[in-house]
Scaffold this motif. Structure first.
Motif, PDB file in Angstrom:
ATOM      1  N   ALA A 144       0.091   3.554   4.605  1.00 17.53           N
ATOM      2  CA  ALA A 144      -0.324   2.209   4.196  1.00 17.53           C
ATOM      3  C   ALA A 144       0.896   1.301   4.259  1.00 17.53           C
ATOM      4  O   ALA A 144       1.879   1.519   3.555  1.00 17.53           O
ATOM      5  CB  ALA A 144      -0.895   2.235   2.779  1.00 17.53           C
ATOM      6  N   ASP A 145       0.835   0.303   5.130  1.00 10.35           N
ATOM      7  CA  ASP A 145       1.969  -0.585   5.359  1.00 10.35           C
ATOM      8  C   ASP A 145       1.673  -1.970   4.807  1.00 10.35           C
ATOM      9  O   ASP A 145       0.672  -2.180   4.111  1.00 10.35           O
ATOM     10  CB  ASP A 145       2.277  -0.642   6.861  1.00 10.35           C
ATOM     11  CG  ASP A 145       3.727  -0.986   7.156  1.00 10.35           C
ATOM     12  OD1 ASP A 145       4.484  -1.263   6.204  1.00 10.35           O
ATOM     13  OD2 ASP A 145       4.108  -0.992   8.343  1.00 10.35           O
ATOM     14  N   TYR A 223       1.075   8.894  -2.525  1.00 10.21           N
ATOM     15  CA  TYR A 223       0.057   8.584  -3.530  1.00 10.21           C
ATOM     16  C   TYR A 223      -1.105   9.561  -3.353  1.00 10.21           C
ATOM     17  O   TYR A 223      -1.465   9.908  -2.228  1.00 10.21           O
ATOM     18  CB  TYR A 223      -0.499   7.167  -3.330  1.00 10.21           C
ATOM     19  CG  TYR A 223       0.370   6.038  -3.815  1.00 10.21           C
ATOM     20  CD1 TYR A 223       1.736   6.013  -3.565  1.00 10.21           C
ATOM     21  CD2 TYR A 223      -0.177   4.960  -4.486  1.00 10.21           C
ATOM     22  CE1 TYR A 223       2.533   4.953  -3.980  1.00 10.21           C
ATOM     23  CE2 TYR A 223       0.609   3.889  -4.906  1.00 10.21           C
ATOM     24  CZ  TYR A 223       1.970   3.906  -4.652  1.00 10.21           C
ATOM     25  OH  TYR A 223       2.752   2.859  -5.064  1.00 10.21           O
ATOM     26  N   PHE A 228      -4.187   5.679  -4.775  1.00 14.24           N
ATOM     27  CA  PHE A 228      -4.149   4.630  -3.761  1.00 14.24           C
ATOM     28  C   PHE A 228      -5.405   3.773  -3.840  1.00 14.24           C
ATOM     29  O   PHE A 228      -5.324   2.536  -3.777  1.00 14.24           O
ATOM     30  CB  PHE A 228      -4.015   5.240  -2.367  1.00 14.24           C
ATOM     31  CG  PHE A 228      -4.013   4.192  -1.275  1.00 14.24           C
ATOM     32  CD1 PHE A 228      -2.906   3.373  -1.096  1.00 14.24           C
ATOM     33  CD2 PHE A 228      -5.126   4.015  -0.472  1.00 14.24           C
ATOM     34  CE1 PHE A 228      -2.913   2.382  -0.107  1.00 14.24           C
ATOM     35  CE2 PHE A 228      -5.143   3.022   0.508  1.00 14.24           C
ATOM     36  CZ  PHE A 228      -4.023   2.211   0.685  1.00 14.24           C
ATOM     37  N   SER A 231      -5.526   0.888  -6.133  1.00 16.64           N
ATOM     38  CA  SER A 231      -4.714  -0.307  -5.850  1.00 16.64           C
ATOM     39  C   SER A 231      -5.577  -1.559  -5.795  1.00 16.64           C
ATOM     40  O   SER A 231      -5.077  -2.670  -5.980  1.00 16.64           O
ATOM     41  CB  SER A 231      -3.966  -0.142  -4.530  1.00 16.64           C
ATOM     42  OG  SER A 231      -3.088   0.955  -4.568  1.00 16.64           O
ATOM     43  N   VAL A 254       2.598   5.415   1.101  1.00 16.54           N
ATOM     44  CA  VAL A 254       2.737   3.962   0.958  1.00 16.54           C
ATOM     45  C   VAL A 254       4.180   3.565   1.272  1.00 16.54           C
ATOM     46  O   VAL A 254       5.120   4.107   0.685  1.00 16.54           O
ATOM     47  CB  VAL A 254       2.351   3.528  -0.474  1.00 16.54           C
ATOM     48  CG1 VAL A 254       2.614   2.039  -0.683  1.00 16.54           C
ATOM     49  CG2 VAL A 254       0.881   3.854  -0.730  1.00 16.54           C
ATOM     50  N   PRO A 257       5.588   0.323  -2.298  1.00 13.45           N
ATOM     51  CA  PRO A 257       4.790   0.399  -3.524  1.00 13.45           C
ATOM     52  C   PRO A 257       4.640  -0.931  -4.251  1.00 13.45           C
ATOM     53  O   PRO A 257       3.589  -1.198  -4.853  1.00 13.45           O
ATOM     54  CB  PRO A 257       5.562   1.411  -4.383  1.00 13.45           C
ATOM     55  CG  PRO A 257       6.281   2.268  -3.386  1.00 13.45           C
ATOM     56  CD  PRO A 257       6.662   1.349  -2.272  1.00 13.45           C
ATOM     57  N   TYR A 260       1.632  -2.781  -2.957  1.00 14.05           N
ATOM     58  CA  TYR A 260       0.333  -2.234  -3.354  1.00 14.05           C
ATOM     59  C   TYR A 260       0.102  -2.330  -4.860  1.00 14.05           C
ATOM     60  O   TYR A 260      -1.050  -2.345  -5.315  1.00 14.05           O
ATOM     61  CB  TYR A 260       0.179  -0.813  -2.807  1.00 14.05           C
ATOM     62  CG  TYR A 260      -0.192  -0.881  -1.337  1.00 14.05           C
ATOM     63  CD1 TYR A 260      -1.514  -0.975  -0.943  1.00 14.05           C
ATOM     64  CD2 TYR A 260       0.808  -0.955  -0.364  1.00 14.05           C
ATOM     65  CE1 TYR A 260      -1.856  -1.104   0.400  1.00 14.05           C
ATOM     66  CE2 TYR A 260       0.482  -1.088   0.976  1.00 14.05           C
ATOM     67  CZ  TYR A 260      -0.851  -1.170   1.355  1.00 14.05           C
ATOM     68  OH  TYR A 260      -1.187  -1.329   2.684  1.00 14.05           O
TER      69      TYR A 260
END
Length: 637
Positions: A144-145, A223, A228, A231, A254, A257, A260
């Motif tokens: 996850a960017d 995560y 996640f 979030s 992630v 962080p 998120y």
């Protein structure tokens, strides 16, 4: 292109400024192409390849080539180069694609289409992708960017930054002109512009700047799926993940962080219209490169302002870059097979192996590593993968790109769908560690820490980096230092955290790691605050590449010295020659803020100052500009 002549070297100036002594005469007369921000060095080699391939492809026809994948490229290139048709169609080919976003009603409607929108290539403010798991590189992880900001870096948004207001004004003007040409009224233009800028501002406090991102080990934050998914209470992230990879993973990695942690306050019903405008604007601007020439030129204004390019590319050249970027590996194999000889591949492969052997020898005699750490470092070299010239086979993805019909945009959007489906389909499959991340006609080289592999595309294996017509000392000062630079990345402040299999795993003793960090801090200090015409260097941002430069130059020097009749003058002179470059001030300022490489002039000048052989070769004295007191010299590898 202006060729750098060996006869223009000012020998008397070497003691004060190696870079200027070697390159100064050329720099005084060199002209930066109007459609590019830079000339010299890597850029000149790329320009030569560009001209060579454009000339080749002008003569070739899809019906006359035997390679079916090259034939598809040529079909696509012809569509890209048909500006008569592109100009006739204007914005229409992407209107339905772009306005799909404007038709989104609310978060629920967007949520229902998220997976399909991702496959179709639309921007998403919480981008997900699959990459080899940094702690188990035989398997893929879901990452996850964060989205990109409008300005080049978070630091541009700081109060008092003089570039921010000017760049945002250019961006807004560009957007207004593009949307006006597309036929939208002022009310919609003003609305989407205001809302896009507002959402961009909301992102700024929660993302990292370039210096923070340069420490990419810190991008690994595991995560659980439940954590996640928590979030966001407004988007069903589990449903979104399922739509992309067809299953639910146990974990998500992630990269940032902090972002998120703020996602729930960013992706809200109150912000939906801002989000919708942000997606629409990015979609439109991303599309201008394959529309009419007028839209292409206007849509590139912001990029040219950042880079300092004075003019847009000519239509045919822009078509070449659009087509080759879509079929880059296909074009790379064509270039390599036609222009890269077997003798050169063998010679350079031998040089790589020789450099690895030199590195092993240096590690074995290292005076600050413990035996345990030294043994692990040598094991990492034993497992190092080496790829030279070009990949042995074409990636399967490119075999799926079949041109259909005569619409450039329809093929672009279909290829986007194919590429994205191919990407997410990697989930659950074995990681292909032989995959090349650069095409063979790219003038560059790289080390991939997750694969523990070094790659040297064919395009960089030419003068001044390498030539059968150059002396061994010159080749070691060029490609030899580049080879050892890439090897050194296995032991820079990031690469040192990965083991022989490319897994994020500490193989250092506590004492050795502490000592290495002190040495890395010395490298930061050596560059931090150095002045350039564009501003001061951020030593922390460029530390990894400087560690690699230092290791590369010192190891290449040792290899050169092991050859019969070494010529260290030629070695250091060619080292300075390969960094010869002239670029716009705008580009220099941009790179100081975002690039992990030091400015070329400093790369050429600072590292030789750390080596005793440089002082002996040119009889450098304390009164000379190239002199650095022994206590300030930094030697790591």
């Amino acid at each position: 292109m202006q060729t750098l002549s060996k006869s223009t070297i000012n020998i008397s100036l070497i003691k004060d400024d190696l870079y200027q002594a070697v390159n100064g005469a050329w720099l005084k007369t060199a002209k930066i192409p109007a459609d590019k921000p830079v000339t010299g060095g890597f850029a000149d080699l790329a320009d030569t390849i560009e001209k060579t391939l454009m000339a080749d492809f002008k003569k070739l026809q899809p019906t006359t080539v035997t390679d079916p994948y090259l034939a598809e490229f040529l079909k696509f290139y012809q569509l890209a180069a048909n500006f008569k048709k592109r100009n006739q169609l204007g914005f229409e080919p992407v209107r339905v694609y772009a306005e799909r976003i404007l038709k989104l009603k609310d978060l629920k409607d967007w949520q229902a289409q998220l997976g399909d929108l991702t496959f179709a290539g639309y921007p998403i403010p919480f981008p997900l992708y699959v990459e080899p798991d940094m702690k188990n590189t035989s398997q893929y992880a879901l990452m996850a960017d964060v989205p990109s900001l409008i300005l080049p870096d978070k630091t541009y948004y700081q109060k008092g930054n003089p570039a921010a207001a000017a760049l945002l004004k250019i961006y807004q003007q560009m957007l207004h002109e593009v949307l006006k040409l597309a036929g939208y009224d002022d009310a919609l233009i003003n609305k989407v512009t205001t809302e896009t800028l507002a959402f961009d501002q909301l992102l700024v406090p929660h993302v990292k700047d370039s210096t923070e991102r340069a420490d990419y080990v810190k991008a690994y934050n595991k995560y659980s799926l439940e954590d996640f998914a928590a979030s966001s209470s407004n988007i069903d992230l589990k449903h979104y993940i399922q739509s992309l990879i067809g299953t639910l993973p146990d974990q998500v990695i992630v990269t940032e962080p902090q972002y998120y942690a703020a996602l729930n306050q960013l992706i809200t019903a109150e912000n939906f219209e801002k989000i919708r405008s942000w997606i629409f604007v990015k979609t439109v601007l991303n599309s201008t490169g394959f529309l009419s020439d007028q839209l292409r030129i206007i849509g590139g204004q912001y990029h040219r302002a950042i880079s300092g390019s004075k003019e847009p590319m000519k239509p045919q050249k822009s078509a070449y870059y659009l087509a080759t970027s879509q079929f880059d590996q296909v074009v790379g194999l064509y270039y390599a097979h036609k222009y890269f000889g077997a003798q050169a591949k063998t010679d350079v492969t031998d040089m790589v192996q020789k450099m690895v052997a030199v590195y092993k020898k240096r590690l074995a005699s290292n005076n600050w590593l413990s035996q345990a750490t030294r043994d692990k470092a040598i094991l990492k070299l034993d497992k190092l993968g080496i790829q030279v010239g070009y990949p042995e086979k074409l990636a399967e993805l490119y075999k799926k790109f079949k041109v259909k019909g005569n619409s450039l945009v329809e093929n672009v959007l279909r290829f986007e769908q194919i590429a994205n489906h191919d990407h997410y389909a990697k989930w659950g499959k074995p990681v292909d560690r032989t995959r090349w991340e650069m095409s063979a006609h790219t003038v560059n080289a790289y080390y991939n820490p997750s694969y523990n592999i070094i790659v040297f595309p064919a395009a960089i294996l030419q003068a001044p980096f390498y030539s059968l017509d150059q002396s061994a000392s010159e080749n070691f000062g060029g490609i030899g230092a580049v080879i050892a630079h890439e090897i050194s990345h296995a032991f820079d402040n990031n690469g040192a955290h990965f083991d022989e299999y490319g897994n994020l795993h500490n193989w250092w003793t506590k004492e050795d790691l502490a000592h290495f960090k002190k040495l890395a801090q010395q490298m930061i200090a050596e560059f931090d605050g150095l002045k350039t015409p564009a501003g001061k260097v951020n030593g922390k941002l460029v530390v990894s590449e400087n560690i690699a430069d230092a290791g590369g130059l010192s190891c290449a020097l040792e290899a050169a010295k092991s050859e019969p009749a070494p010529d260290l003058r030629a070695f250091f002179i060619n080292w300075a020659r390969v960094w010869c470059m002239k670029s716009s001030l705008e580009r220099q300022k941009l790179l100081l803020n975002i690039d992990v490489h030091a400015p070329n002039e400093l790369r050429a000048n600072v590292q030789p100052k750390n080596l005793a052989d440089f002082y002996q070769t040119f009889k450098i004295q304390p009164s000379d500009g190239m002199y650095l007191p022994p206590e300030k010299r930094v030697n790591i590898w």
